[in-house]
Design a protein around this motif. Structure first.
Motif, PDB file in Angstrom:
ATOM      1  N   GLU A   5      69.950   3.303  95.203  1.00 16.44           N
ATOM      2  CA  GLU A   5      70.307   4.705  95.375  1.00 16.44           C
ATOM      3  C   GLU A   5      71.122   4.885  96.648  1.00 16.44           C
ATOM      4  N   PHE A   6      72.263   5.543  96.500  1.00 18.13           N
ATOM      5  CA  PHE A   6      73.100   5.953  97.627  1.00 18.13           C
ATOM      6  C   PHE A   6      73.026   7.470  97.725  1.00 18.13           C
ATOM      7  N   ARG A   7      72.742   7.968  98.910  1.00 16.75           N
ATOM      8  CA  ARG A   7      72.711   9.417  99.123  1.00 16.75           C
ATOM      9  C   ARG A   7      73.641   9.778 100.267  1.00 16.75           C
ATOM     10  N   ASN A   8      74.758  10.402  99.916  1.00 17.14           N
ATOM     11  CA  ASN A   8      75.715  10.903 100.912  1.00 17.14           C
ATOM     12  C   ASN A   8      76.099   9.823 101.916  1.00 17.14           C
ATOM     13  N   VAL A   9      76.491   8.668 101.389  1.00 16.49           N
ATOM     14  CA  VAL A   9      76.824   7.520 102.234  1.00 16.49           C
ATOM     15  C   VAL A   9      78.315   7.531 102.583  1.00 16.49           C
ATOM     16  N   SER A  10      78.593   7.363 103.872  1.00 16.72           N
ATOM     17  CA  SER A  10      79.970   7.260 104.359  1.00 16.72           C
ATOM     18  C   SER A  10      80.070   6.062 105.294  1.00 16.72           C
ATOM     19  N   PHE A  11      81.252   5.446 105.294  1.00 16.17           N
ATOM     20  CA  PHE A  11      81.464   4.312 106.200  1.00 16.17           C
ATOM     21  C   PHE A  11      82.940   4.219 106.548  1.00 16.17           C
ATOM     22  N   LYS A  43      85.175  -0.868  96.686  1.00 16.75           N
ATOM     23  CA  LYS A  43      84.232  -1.688  95.919  1.00 16.75           C
ATOM     24  C   LYS A  43      83.512  -2.710  96.806  1.00 16.75           C
ATOM     25  N   SER A  44      84.276  -3.491  97.557  1.00 22.32           N
ATOM     26  CA  SER A  44      83.668  -4.530  98.397  1.00 22.32           C
ATOM     27  C   SER A  44      82.812  -3.911  99.501  1.00 22.32           C
ATOM     28  N   THR A  45      83.202  -2.759  99.991  1.00 25.02           N
ATOM     29  CA  THR A  45      82.417  -2.098 101.034  1.00 25.02           C
ATOM     30  C   THR A  45      81.048  -1.685 100.515  1.00 25.02           C
ATOM     31  N   ILE A  46      80.987  -1.225  99.272  1.00 26.62           N
ATOM     32  CA  ILE A  46      79.692  -0.880  98.678  1.00 26.62           C
ATOM     33  C   ILE A  46      78.791  -2.104  98.620  1.00 26.62           C
ATOM     34  N   MET A  47      79.360  -3.260  98.242  1.00 27.02           N
ATOM     35  CA  MET A  47      78.584  -4.496  98.229  1.00 27.02           C
ATOM     36  C   MET A  47      78.051  -4.820  99.621  1.00 27.02           C
ATOM     37  N   GLY A  52      73.502  -4.891 103.743  1.00 28.48           N
ATOM     38  CA  GLY A  52      73.261  -4.641 105.163  1.00 28.48           C
ATOM     39  C   GLY A  52      74.237  -5.360 106.064  1.00 28.48           C
ATOM     40  N   LEU A  53      75.389  -5.765 105.530  1.00 23.90           N
ATOM     41  CA  LEU A  53      76.394  -6.437 106.359  1.00 23.90           C
ATOM     42  C   LEU A  53      77.158  -5.439 107.208  1.00 23.90           C
ATOM     43  N   VAL A  54      77.239  -4.207 106.748  1.00 26.78           N
ATOM     44  CA  VAL A  54      77.788  -3.106 107.536  1.00 26.78           C
ATOM     45  C   VAL A  54      76.839  -1.928 107.401  1.00 26.78           C
ATOM     46  N   THR A  55      76.875  -1.034 108.363  1.00 23.30           N
ATOM     47  CA  THR A  55      75.968   0.113 108.381  1.00 23.30           C
ATOM     48  C   THR A  55      76.774   1.400 108.458  1.00 23.30           C
ATOM     49  N   GLY A  56      76.494   2.308 107.533  1.00 25.13           N
ATOM     50  CA  GLY A  56      77.195   3.583 107.536  1.00 25.13           C
ATOM     51  C   GLY A  56      76.244   4.747 107.746  1.00 25.13           C
ATOM     52  N   MET A  67      67.160   1.194 103.453  1.00 25.90           N
ATOM     53  CA  MET A  67      67.954   0.188 104.135  1.00 25.90           C
ATOM     54  C   MET A  67      67.842   0.400 105.645  1.00 25.90           C
ATOM     55  N   ASN A  68      67.130  -0.513 106.288  1.00 30.17           N
ATOM     56  CA  ASN A  68      67.041  -0.507 107.741  1.00 30.17           C
ATOM     57  C   ASN A  68      66.755  -1.932 108.207  1.00 30.17           C
ATOM     58  N   ARG A  69      66.762  -2.138 109.502  1.00 29.25           N
ATOM     59  CA  ARG A  69      66.606  -3.492 110.033  1.00 29.25           C
ATOM     60  C   ARG A  69      65.265  -4.103 109.637  1.00 29.25           C
ATOM     61  N   GLN A  70      64.224  -3.284 109.620  1.00 29.94           N
ATOM     62  CA  GLN A  70      62.896  -3.793 109.284  1.00 29.94           C
ATOM     63  C   GLN A  70      62.824  -4.276 107.835  1.00 29.94           C
ATOM     64  N   ASN A  71      63.456  -3.536 106.912  1.00 23.99           N
ATOM     65  CA  ASN A  71      63.382  -3.875 105.495  1.00 23.99           C
ATOM     66  C   ASN A  71      64.451  -4.864 105.039  1.00 23.99           C
ATOM     67  N   LEU A  72      65.428  -5.160 105.894  1.00 24.42           N
ATOM     68  CA  LEU A  72      66.578  -5.952 105.470  1.00 24.42           C
ATOM     69  C   LEU A  72      66.202  -7.322 104.899  1.00 24.42           C
ATOM     70  N   PRO A  73      65.280  -8.092 105.509  1.00 20.47           N
ATOM     71  CA  PRO A  73      64.924  -9.390 104.912  1.00 20.47           C
ATOM     72  C   PRO A  73      64.364  -9.256 103.490  1.00 20.47           C
ATOM     73  N   ALA A  74      63.495  -8.252 103.266  1.00 25.65           N
ATOM     74  CA  ALA A  74      62.916  -8.049 101.934  1.00 25.65           C
ATOM     75  C   ALA A  74      63.982  -7.612 100.937  1.00 25.65           C
ATOM     76  N   ILE A  75      64.929  -6.789 101.384  1.00 25.67           N
ATOM     77  CA  ILE A  75      66.011  -6.336 100.504  1.00 25.67           C
ATOM     78  C   ILE A  75      66.906  -7.500 100.110  1.00 25.67           C
ATOM     79  N   ARG A  76      67.262  -8.313 101.075  1.00 25.95           N
ATOM     80  CA  ARG A  76      68.151  -9.447 100.783  1.00 25.95           C
ATOM     81  C   ARG A  76      67.482 -10.470  99.880  1.00 25.95           C
ATOM     82  N   GLN A  77      66.151 -10.564  99.956  1.00 28.30           N
ATOM     83  CA  GLN A  77      65.454 -11.502  99.078  1.00 28.30           C
ATOM     84  C   GLN A  77      65.505 -11.035  97.627  1.00 28.30           C
TER      85      GLN A  77
END
Length: 242
Positions: A5-11, A43-47, A52-56, A67-77
């Motif tokens: 889910e993306f909610r009002n994401v800008s980068f 497209k690539s920016t959404i990926m 978590g390679l970039v933060t918007g 998506m945050n630093r604490q959850n990033l390892p679990a998300i990437r897994q």
């Protein structure tokens, strides 16, 4: 159940020039969604945002995890990412060593890892590549091997950035058939609209970092006027038809 889910994401890579702007969408568990758009559409920016390679700005959740630093390892897994450039993905000496790297680092036993490797290679018809050196295989073989490394991880979600690049027709069809068999949630970014038509039930069309259309793949990919207005053409299999 919602997987992404993306909610009002800008980068923005530099201030004042957003690559994606106020983007909101969700993808359900088990969906296969095509992400299309001209070069620079986002497209690539959404990926990268999903990994978590970039933060918007705004909110991103993956399998219910913010998506945050604490959850990033679990998300990437939970996510397997097939890169557009296989040379950036295949970094071990042999195909086998690349395929076992991810599972073994996540604590999967050697026996289970070897089972996964053999199953994936058989599924893709790549058994002969198992112990080949990466620098001695062709670009198309390396592309297929890169896909195999991700499948061996058995992620809950697969991101694919231009997965048909450098593939001959036979391997391209193998990838399409494999994608269609996989139960995972899949997000496929590609200019190969014929592949998107063959694999995706839903398409998100991007232009200038915004969603122009989001809906049934057949409907969007048959809309010549919509595609041409956003610097794309009908899939080859539909060109010449009305």
């Amino acid at each position: 159940m919602t997987m992404i889910e993306f909610r009002n994401v800008s980068f923005s890579y530099d201030s004042g020039n957003p690559v994606v702007a106020d983007l909101s969408f969700s993808i359900g568990r088990g969906e296969t969604v095509g992400l299309i758009g001209a070069n620079g559409a986002g497209k690539s920016t959404i990926m990268k945002l999903l990994l978590g390679l970039v933060t918007g700005e705004g909110e991103i959740t993956v399998d219910g995890l913010p998506m945050n630093r604490q959850n990033l390892p679990a998300i990437r897994q939970r996510i397997g990412f097939v890169l557009q450039d296989s040379d950036n993905q295949m970094f071990m000496p042999t195909v086998y060593e690349d395929m076992i790297f991810g599972p073994r680092n996540y604590g999967v036993s050697k026996e289970e890892t070897d089972r996964r490797v053999d199953d994936v290679l058989k599924c893709l018809g790549l058994q002969e590549l198992k112990h080949r050196y990466n620098h001695k295989i062709s670009g198309g073989e390396k592309r297929m091997a890169a896909i195999a490394t991700i499948l061996a991880m058995e992620p809950e979600m697969i991101l694919m950035d231009e997965p048909s690049t450098a593939l001959d027709p036979v391997n391209r069809r193998t990838v399409i058939n494999t994608v269609n068999r996989l139960p995972q949630t899949k997000l496929i970014a590609s200019h190969d609209l014929d592949m998107i038509l063959d694999t995706c039930q839903r398409v998100i069309l991007l232009a200038g970092g915004a969603i122009v259309a989001d809906g049934d793949a057949e409907t969007i990919l048959r809309d010549r006027e919509l595609l041409e207005a956003n610097r794309m053409e009908l899939p080859f299999c539909l060109q010449g038809r009305r």
